[in-house]
Design a protein around this motif. Structure first.
Motif, PDB file in Angstrom:
ATOM      1  N   UNK A  31      -4.024   9.547  -1.683  1.00 21.17           N
ATOM      2  CA  UNK A  31      -3.698  10.919  -1.275  1.00 21.17           C
ATOM      3  C   UNK A  31      -4.251  11.274   0.102  1.00 21.17           C
ATOM      4  N   UNK A  32      -5.108  10.430   0.644  1.00 19.89           N
ATOM      5  CA  UNK A  32      -5.624  10.662   1.995  1.00 19.89           C
ATOM      6  C   UNK A  32      -5.008   9.704   3.005  1.00 19.89           C
ATOM      7  N   UNK A  33      -4.032   8.947   2.568  1.00 20.69           N
ATOM      8  CA  UNK A  33      -3.336   7.999   3.435  1.00 20.69           C
ATOM      9  C   UNK A  33      -1.899   8.468   3.585  1.00 20.69           C
ATOM     10  N   UNK A  34      -1.367   8.351   4.801  1.00 16.14           N
ATOM     11  CA  UNK A  34      -0.011   8.851   5.020  1.00 16.14           C
ATOM     12  C   UNK A  34       0.712   8.033   6.072  1.00 16.14           C
ATOM     13  N   UNK A  35       2.018   8.174   6.047  1.00 14.96           N
ATOM     14  CA  UNK A  35       2.868   7.543   7.056  1.00 14.96           C
ATOM     15  C   UNK A  35       3.953   8.560   7.431  1.00 14.96           C
ATOM     16  N   UNK A  86       0.736   6.117  11.064  1.00 13.18           N
ATOM     17  CA  UNK A  86       0.205   5.968   9.708  1.00 13.18           C
ATOM     18  C   UNK A  86      -1.307   6.139   9.745  1.00 13.18           C
ATOM     19  N   UNK A  87      -1.834   6.607   8.644  1.00 11.08           N
ATOM     20  CA  UNK A  87      -3.285   6.736   8.488  1.00 11.08           C
ATOM     21  C   UNK A  87      -3.650   6.117   7.142  1.00 11.08           C
ATOM     22  N   UNK A  88      -4.524   5.120   7.210  1.00 13.10           N
ATOM     23  CA  UNK A  88      -5.009   4.465   6.003  1.00 13.10           C
ATOM     24  C   UNK A  88      -6.436   4.911   5.757  1.00 13.10           C
ATOM     25  N   UNK A  89      -6.681   5.436   4.574  1.00 13.87           N
ATOM     26  CA  UNK A  89      -8.028   5.862   4.212  1.00 13.87           C
ATOM     27  C   UNK A  89      -8.531   4.891   3.159  1.00 13.87           C
ATOM     28  N   UNK A  90      -9.552   4.144   3.521  1.00 12.36           N
ATOM     29  CA  UNK A  90     -10.172   3.213   2.582  1.00 12.36           C
ATOM     30  C   UNK A  90     -11.674   3.399   2.669  1.00 12.36           C
ATOM     31  N   UNK A  91     -12.336   3.037   1.598  1.00  7.04           N
ATOM     32  CA  UNK A  91     -13.783   3.215   1.550  1.00  7.04           C
ATOM     33  C   UNK A  91     -14.408   2.154   0.671  1.00  7.04           C
ATOM     34  N   UNK A 106      -0.385  -4.200   9.388  1.00  7.49           N
ATOM     35  CA  UNK A 106      -1.552  -3.750  10.154  1.00  7.49           C
ATOM     36  C   UNK A 106      -2.453  -2.875   9.293  1.00  7.49           C
ATOM     37  N   UNK A 107      -1.852  -1.969   8.547  1.00  9.50           N
ATOM     38  CA  UNK A 107      -2.629  -1.075   7.681  1.00  9.50           C
ATOM     39  C   UNK A 107      -3.294  -1.845   6.535  1.00  9.50           C
ATOM     40  N   UNK A 108      -2.616  -2.832   5.989  1.00  4.57           N
ATOM     41  CA  UNK A 108      -3.206  -3.673   4.943  1.00  4.57           C
ATOM     42  C   UNK A 108      -4.474  -4.343   5.459  1.00  4.57           C
ATOM     43  N   UNK A 109      -4.444  -4.768   6.724  1.00  4.40           N
ATOM     44  CA  UNK A 109      -5.620  -5.430   7.259  1.00  4.40           C
ATOM     45  C   UNK A 109      -6.808  -4.471   7.385  1.00  4.40           C
TER      46      UNK A 109
END
Length: 168
Positions: A69-73, A45-50, A85-88
């Motif tokens: 749209x920049x986050x995927x699993x 998974x990839x989490x994109x946050x800013x 894990x991604x939520x954190x």
């Protein structure tokens, strides 16, 4: 598993951006991106946050957002432990947004200095944020080390509570 970090000096409305909220937890349905061809196969998974800033007069608005749209699993990887894990990663983004809000609240902002002070504070916290995200993934082995994950969960929860006065 990976987290992409983004800096956003001027924040604007973006329909695929989900603002951080204590009352909202990410779900796999929020992950609207598709793994890219150059994304490592071992990344589930990839989490994109800013987090970002928007200046209006002498007021600085600090945002913390998940970019759908920049986050995927990857298919078949949507486990509850991976999502936690991604939520954190997203919660850690909010910690740094709150640290920035705290610093800016104490700063003597004027029309003449607001842009420079805000930019410098933002860049300081953005660099620390990127480094902390890497440390988080390394220490937890991208969420696979459950003992370390529990420690991080507690640390981030404590940081959010300590900085509650700087929540939006």
């Amino acid at each position: 598993m990976a987290c992409s970090t983004g800096k956003h000096l001027e924040s604007g409305h973006n329909e695929d951006a989900i603002p951080w909220s204590a009352n909202y937890k990410l779900s796999w349905a929020d992950y609207k991106g598709t793994p890219s061809r150059d994304q490592d196969d071992h990344i589930a998974a990839r989490t994109n946050c800013r987090f970002g800033i928007k200046i209006s007069g002498t007021h600085v608005d600090v945002t913390s957002e998940f970019i759908a749209t920049r986050s995927n699993v990857r298919p078949g990887q949507q486990t509850p432990s991976l999502l936690a894990h991604e939520q954190l990663h997203f919660d850690l983004c909010e910690v740094y947004a709150r640290l920035l809000r705290k610093e800016l609240k104490k700063a003597p902002l004027t029309k003449e200095n607001v842009a420079a002070i805000s930019r410098d504070a933002f860049l300081k916290y953005y660099d620390a944020y990127k480094e902390r995200q890497i440390i988080y993934d390394n220490e937890t082995q991208h969420g696979l080390n459950q003992d370390k994950q529990k420690l991080w969960n507690a640390q981030v929860a404590a940081a959010l509570a300590d900085l509650a006065a700087y929540a939006e």
